[in-house]
Design a protein around this motif. Structure first.
Motif, mmCIF file in Angstrom:
data_model
loop_
_atom_site.group_PDB
_atom_site.id
_atom_site.type_symbol
_atom_site.label_atom_id
_atom_site.label_comp_id
_atom_site.label_asym_id
_atom_site.label_seq_id
_atom_site.Cartn_x
_atom_site.Cartn_y
_atom_site.Cartn_z
ATOM 1 N N UNK A 179 0.840 -1.210 0.000
ATOM 2 C CA UNK A 179 0.000 0.000 0.000
ATOM 3 C C UNK A 179 0.866 1.248 0.000
ATOM 4 N N UNK A 180 1.888 1.242 0.831
ATOM 5 C CA UNK A 180 2.753 2.421 0.897
ATOM 6 C C UNK A 180 3.436 2.682 -0.431
ATOM 7 N N UNK A 181 3.989 1.607 -1.034
ATOM 8 C CA UNK A 181 4.666 1.759 -2.334
ATOM 9 C C UNK A 181 3.699 2.243 -3.401
ATOM 10 N N UNK A 182 2.505 1.680 -3.379
ATOM 11 C CA UNK A 182 1.503 2.072 -4.361
ATOM 12 C C UNK A 182 1.131 3.537 -4.199
ATOM 13 N N UNK A 183 0.964 4.004 -2.959
ATOM 14 C CA UNK A 183 0.579 5.393 -2.728
ATOM 15 C C UNK A 183 1.728 6.339 -3.055
ATOM 16 N N UNK A 184 2.935 5.949 -2.746
ATOM 17 C CA UNK A 184 4.069 6.825 -3.043
ATOM 18 C C UNK A 184 4.344 6.928 -4.542
ATOM 19 N N UNK A 192 -7.456 8.942 -5.118
ATOM 20 C CA UNK A 192 -8.753 9.354 -4.602
ATOM 21 C C UNK A 192 -8.529 10.157 -3.319
ATOM 22 N N UNK A 193 -9.552 10.828 -2.860
ATOM 23 C CA UNK A 193 -9.426 11.630 -1.633
ATOM 24 C C UNK A 193 -9.110 10.726 -0.435
ATOM 25 N N UNK A 194 -9.646 9.536 -0.421
ATOM 26 C CA UNK A 194 -9.371 8.591 0.664
ATOM 27 C C UNK A 194 -7.933 8.135 0.644
ATOM 28 N N UNK A 200 -1.256 10.401 3.854
ATOM 29 C CA UNK A 200 -0.768 11.476 4.709
ATOM 30 C C UNK A 200 -0.750 11.035 6.169
ATOM 31 N N UNK A 201 -1.794 10.399 6.649
ATOM 32 C CA UNK A 201 -1.910 10.042 8.074
ATOM 33 C C UNK A 201 -1.064 8.843 8.435
ATOM 34 N N UNK A 203 1.474 7.305 6.284
ATOM 35 C CA UNK A 203 2.822 7.192 5.724
ATOM 36 C C UNK A 203 3.492 8.563 5.561
ATOM 37 N N UNK A 204 2.822 9.603 5.960
ATOM 38 C CA UNK A 204 3.422 10.936 5.895
ATOM 39 C C UNK A 204 3.601 11.400 4.448
ATOM 40 N N UNK A 205 2.810 10.877 3.560
ATOM 41 C CA UNK A 205 2.924 11.253 2.135
ATOM 42 C C UNK A 205 2.033 12.471 1.908
ATOM 43 N N UNK A 206 2.674 13.529 1.390
ATOM 44 C CA UNK A 206 1.901 14.737 1.119
ATOM 45 C C UNK A 206 1.474 14.748 -0.355
#
Length: 206
Positions: A179-184, A192-194, A200-201, A203-206
């Motif tokens: 999940x983290x790799x996919x989001x980064x 998506x907004x979710x 952000x909450x 993994x600290x990804x902005x």
């Protein structure tokens, strides 16, 4: 005495000759009268036959003439409007290629009177079938319009979801990425907004 006897013989001979001539004349006269009578009878018979023949032929001529006078109008009788409508209903698409405006008008009236219509191929169908076809065509047109409005551009989030049924990040996770790799690895505009909130909450990804 002898002279007297001779004179009597001569007179007797002359009288006999005269009588013979009279009989011959009478016989000849009778024969001529008989021939004349026969000729008159023959002439009368011929005249009668001629009259009868003329009388017999005359009705035939009259009947023929009358028949012709009656038959001619029937032959030349024009097609009625009812007959034209019936012929129009039995027509094929090829027949209608050479129709006049009057025939098309009669065809339209006949269709309307009998609750009929034409399909797109020119076949005669019922009005109910025509209504169903129109309804189907309208629904198909609406579907086509809707499909044209849907984006299938996978370089946009909407297009990617329309094509794959999920977001790019979710697609990556489904195919083995964390999940983290996919989001980064997914651009912000493709999340998506979710997913943005989770990144952000957690993994600290902005």
């Amino acid at each position: 005495m002898k002279k007297i006897s001779i004179a009597l013989l001569v007179c007797s001979t002359l009288l006999l000759a005269a009588c013979s001539n009279d009989k011959t004349t009478d016989s000849t006269s009778k024969q001529q009268e008989t021939k004349s009578s026969q000729t008159e009878e023959t002439s009368s018979t011929t005249t009668t036959s001629s009259i009868l023949s003329s009388a017999t032929d005359s009705p035939s001529t009259t009947v023929t003439s009358t028949t012709n006078s009656v038959t001619t109008p029937m032959t030349a009788q024009e097609e009625t409007y009812e007959q034209l409508k019936q012929r129009a209903l039995q027509s094929t698409q090829a027949d209608r290629s050479y129709w006049s405006n009057k025939e098309w008008e009669a065809f339209g009236v006949a269709l309307n009177e009998n609750g009929l219509a034409m399909d797109d191929a020119g076949n005669i169908i019922t009005q109910a079938q025509r209504d169903q076809l129109d309804s189907n065509n309208q629904a198909q047109q609406q579907n086509d319009d809707t499909t044209q409005d849907i984006s299938i551009d996978t370089n946009t989030l909407t297009g990617f979801v329309n094509v794959y049924g999920m977001s790019p990040a979710a697609y990556k996770v489904q195919n083995g990425m964390s999940v983290e790799e996919a989001l980064r690895s997914t651009p912000r505009h493709m999340k998506t907004s979710g997913e943005i909130q989770t990144g952000y909450t957690q993994y600290g990804i902005e």
